[in-house]
Motif scaffolding. Structure first.
Motif, PDB file in Angstrom:
ATOM      1  N   SER A  13       2.980 -11.990   9.749  1.00 39.50           N
ATOM      2  CA  SER A  13       1.808 -11.888  10.614  1.00 39.50           C
ATOM      3  C   SER A  13       1.285 -10.457  10.659  1.00 39.50           C
ATOM      4  O   SER A  13       0.075 -10.221  10.557  1.00 39.50           O
ATOM      5  CB  SER A  13       2.176 -12.360  12.017  1.00 39.50           C
ATOM      6  OG  SER A  13       1.121 -12.130  12.910  1.00 39.50           O
ATOM      7  N   VAL A  14       2.180  -9.501  10.775  1.00 33.86           N
ATOM      8  CA  VAL A  14       1.787  -8.091  10.814  1.00 33.86           C
ATOM      9  C   VAL A  14       1.158  -7.687   9.486  1.00 33.86           C
ATOM     10  O   VAL A  14       0.137  -6.989   9.454  1.00 33.86           O
ATOM     11  CB  VAL A  14       3.001  -7.196  11.154  1.00 33.86           C
ATOM     12  CG1 VAL A  14       2.678  -5.733  10.951  1.00 33.86           C
ATOM     13  CG2 VAL A  14       3.458  -7.451  12.577  1.00 33.86           C
ATOM     14  N   LEU A  15       1.753  -8.133   8.374  1.00 31.47           N
ATOM     15  CA  LEU A  15       1.205  -7.796   7.055  1.00 31.47           C
ATOM     16  C   LEU A  15      -0.178  -8.397   6.859  1.00 31.47           C
ATOM     17  O   LEU A  15      -1.074  -7.741   6.339  1.00 31.47           O
ATOM     18  CB  LEU A  15       2.148  -8.264   5.950  1.00 31.47           C
ATOM     19  CG  LEU A  15       3.407  -7.422   5.769  1.00 31.47           C
ATOM     20  CD1 LEU A  15       4.318  -8.052   4.732  1.00 31.47           C
ATOM     21  CD2 LEU A  15       3.064  -6.006   5.375  1.00 31.47           C
ATOM     22  N   ARG A  16      -0.364  -9.646   7.270  1.00 30.76           N
ATOM     23  CA  ARG A  16      -1.681 -10.284   7.147  1.00 30.76           C
ATOM     24  C   ARG A  16      -2.723  -9.535   7.959  1.00 30.76           C
ATOM     25  O   ARG A  16      -3.852  -9.335   7.510  1.00 30.76           O
ATOM     26  CB  ARG A  16      -1.614 -11.732   7.616  1.00 30.76           C
ATOM     27  CG  ARG A  16      -0.984 -12.659   6.636  1.00 30.76           C
ATOM     28  CD  ARG A  16      -1.097 -14.095   7.091  1.00 30.76           C
ATOM     29  NE  ARG A  16      -0.249 -14.954   6.292  1.00 30.76           N
ATOM     30  CZ  ARG A  16       0.457 -15.958   6.758  1.00 30.76           C
ATOM     31  NH1 ARG A  16       0.425 -16.248   8.044  1.00 30.76           N
ATOM     32  NH2 ARG A  16       1.193 -16.694   5.963  1.00 30.76           N
ATOM     33  N   THR A  17      -2.355  -9.124   9.157  1.00 35.48           N
ATOM     34  CA  THR A  17      -3.273  -8.384  10.013  1.00 35.48           C
ATOM     35  C   THR A  17      -3.656  -7.048   9.378  1.00 35.48           C
ATOM     36  O   THR A  17      -4.828  -6.661   9.382  1.00 35.48           O
ATOM     37  CB  THR A  17      -2.644  -8.151  11.401  1.00 35.48           C
ATOM     38  OG1 THR A  17      -2.307  -9.412  11.966  1.00 35.48           O
ATOM     39  CG2 THR A  17      -3.589  -7.434  12.321  1.00 35.48           C
ATOM     40  N   ALA A  18      -2.676  -6.368   8.797  1.00 32.35           N
ATOM     41  CA  ALA A  18      -2.940  -5.079   8.161  1.00 32.35           C
ATOM     42  C   ALA A  18      -3.853  -5.251   6.946  1.00 32.35           C
ATOM     43  O   ALA A  18      -4.781  -4.456   6.735  1.00 32.35           O
ATOM     44  CB  ALA A  18      -1.632  -4.421   7.742  1.00 32.35           C
ATOM     45  N   LYS A  73      -7.707  -3.763   6.469  1.00 29.92           N
ATOM     46  CA  LYS A  73      -8.090  -2.939   5.313  1.00 29.92           C
ATOM     47  C   LYS A  73      -9.302  -3.537   4.614  1.00 29.92           C
ATOM     48  O   LYS A  73     -10.214  -2.813   4.198  1.00 29.92           O
ATOM     49  CB  LYS A  73      -6.907  -2.818   4.345  1.00 29.92           C
ATOM     50  CG  LYS A  73      -7.160  -1.889   3.207  1.00 29.92           C
ATOM     51  CD  LYS A  73      -7.348  -0.465   3.688  1.00 29.92           C
ATOM     52  CE  LYS A  73      -7.515   0.486   2.534  1.00 29.92           C
ATOM     53  NZ  LYS A  73      -7.771   1.848   2.969  1.00 29.92           N
ATOM     54  N   VAL A  74      -9.330  -4.859   4.480  1.00 27.82           N
ATOM     55  CA  VAL A  74     -10.474  -5.527   3.842  1.00 27.82           C
ATOM     56  C   VAL A  74     -11.742  -5.263   4.643  1.00 27.82           C
ATOM     57  O   VAL A  74     -12.788  -4.935   4.075  1.00 27.82           O
ATOM     58  CB  VAL A  74     -10.206  -7.038   3.691  1.00 27.82           C
ATOM     59  CG1 VAL A  74     -11.478  -7.795   3.331  1.00 27.82           C
ATOM     60  CG2 VAL A  74      -9.129  -7.274   2.647  1.00 27.82           C
ATOM     61  N   GLN A 114     -12.339  -2.753   6.553  1.00 32.78           N
ATOM     62  CA  GLN A 114     -12.674  -1.337   6.394  1.00 32.78           C
ATOM     63  C   GLN A 114     -13.399  -1.091   5.071  1.00 32.78           C
ATOM     64  O   GLN A 114     -14.425  -0.396   5.036  1.00 32.78           O
ATOM     65  CB  GLN A 114     -11.385  -0.523   6.450  1.00 32.78           C
ATOM     66  CG  GLN A 114     -11.585   0.964   6.449  1.00 32.78           C
ATOM     67  CD  GLN A 114     -10.250   1.697   6.473  1.00 32.78           C
ATOM     68  OE1 GLN A 114      -9.273   1.230   5.878  1.00 32.78           O
ATOM     69  NE2 GLN A 114     -10.203   2.816   7.166  1.00 32.78           N
ATOM     70  N   VAL A 115     -12.908  -1.666   3.994  1.00 38.78           N
ATOM     71  CA  VAL A 115     -13.518  -1.472   2.680  1.00 38.78           C
ATOM     72  C   VAL A 115     -14.909  -2.101   2.638  1.00 38.78           C
ATOM     73  O   VAL A 115     -15.863  -1.500   2.137  1.00 38.78           O
ATOM     74  CB  VAL A 115     -12.609  -2.049   1.567  1.00 38.78           C
ATOM     75  CG1 VAL A 115     -13.329  -2.098   0.239  1.00 38.78           C
ATOM     76  CG2 VAL A 115     -11.339  -1.226   1.453  1.00 38.78           C
ATOM     77  N   VAL A 116     -15.040  -3.312   3.177  1.00 36.42           N
ATOM     78  CA  VAL A 116     -16.334  -3.994   3.173  1.00 36.42           C
ATOM     79  C   VAL A 116     -17.355  -3.208   3.986  1.00 36.42           C
ATOM     80  O   VAL A 116     -18.488  -3.027   3.540  1.00 36.42           O
ATOM     81  CB  VAL A 116     -16.190  -5.442   3.701  1.00 36.42           C
ATOM     82  CG1 VAL A 116     -17.536  -6.063   3.985  1.00 36.42           C
ATOM     83  CG2 VAL A 116     -15.416  -6.288   2.698  1.00 36.42           C
ATOM     84  N   SER A 117     -16.960  -2.723   5.139  1.00 34.69           N
ATOM     85  CA  SER A 117     -17.922  -1.973   5.959  1.00 34.69           C
ATOM     86  C   SER A 117     -18.327  -0.677   5.265  1.00 34.69           C
ATOM     87  O   SER A 117     -19.482  -0.265   5.346  1.00 34.69           O
ATOM     88  CB  SER A 117     -17.356  -1.699   7.344  1.00 34.69           C
ATOM     89  OG  SER A 117     -16.334  -0.748   7.291  1.00 34.69           O
ATOM     90  N   ARG A 118     -17.398  -0.040   4.562  1.00 38.38           N
ATOM     91  CA  ARG A 118     -17.730   1.187   3.830  1.00 38.38           C
ATOM     92  C   ARG A 118     -18.712   0.882   2.709  1.00 38.38           C
ATOM     93  O   ARG A 118     -19.671   1.620   2.494  1.00 38.38           O
ATOM     94  CB  ARG A 118     -16.457   1.813   3.263  1.00 38.38           C
ATOM     95  CG  ARG A 118     -16.702   3.135   2.582  1.00 38.38           C
ATOM     96  CD  ARG A 118     -15.462   3.809   2.021  1.00 38.38           C
ATOM     97  NE  ARG A 118     -14.202   3.266   2.442  1.00 38.38           N
ATOM     98  CZ  ARG A 118     -13.261   2.820   1.591  1.00 38.38           C
ATOM     99  NH1 ARG A 118     -13.452   2.852   0.300  1.00 38.38           N
ATOM    100  NH2 ARG A 118     -12.115   2.349   2.054  1.00 38.38           N
TER     101      ARG A 118
END
Length: 46
Positions: free
Chosen positions: A6-11, A15-16, A18-22
């Protein structure tokens, strides 16, 4: 084990986002997105 997944999926999701917004903040990508949406709208009208 389930909590770790669950923690890994959230991380990964964070990140996805963050990249999309950038990428969407770049003017050339905004232009491409607008052109793609207008093409899609025109093809749906036909």
């Amino acid at each position: 084990m389930g909590m770790l997944k669950s923690v890994l999926r959230t991380a990964v999701a964070a990140k996805v986002v963050q990249v999309v917004s950038r990428e969407l903040s770049k003017p050339e990508n905004q232009r491409k997105l607008k052109e793609g949406i207008s093409k899609l709208a025109q093809s749906r009208r036909r």
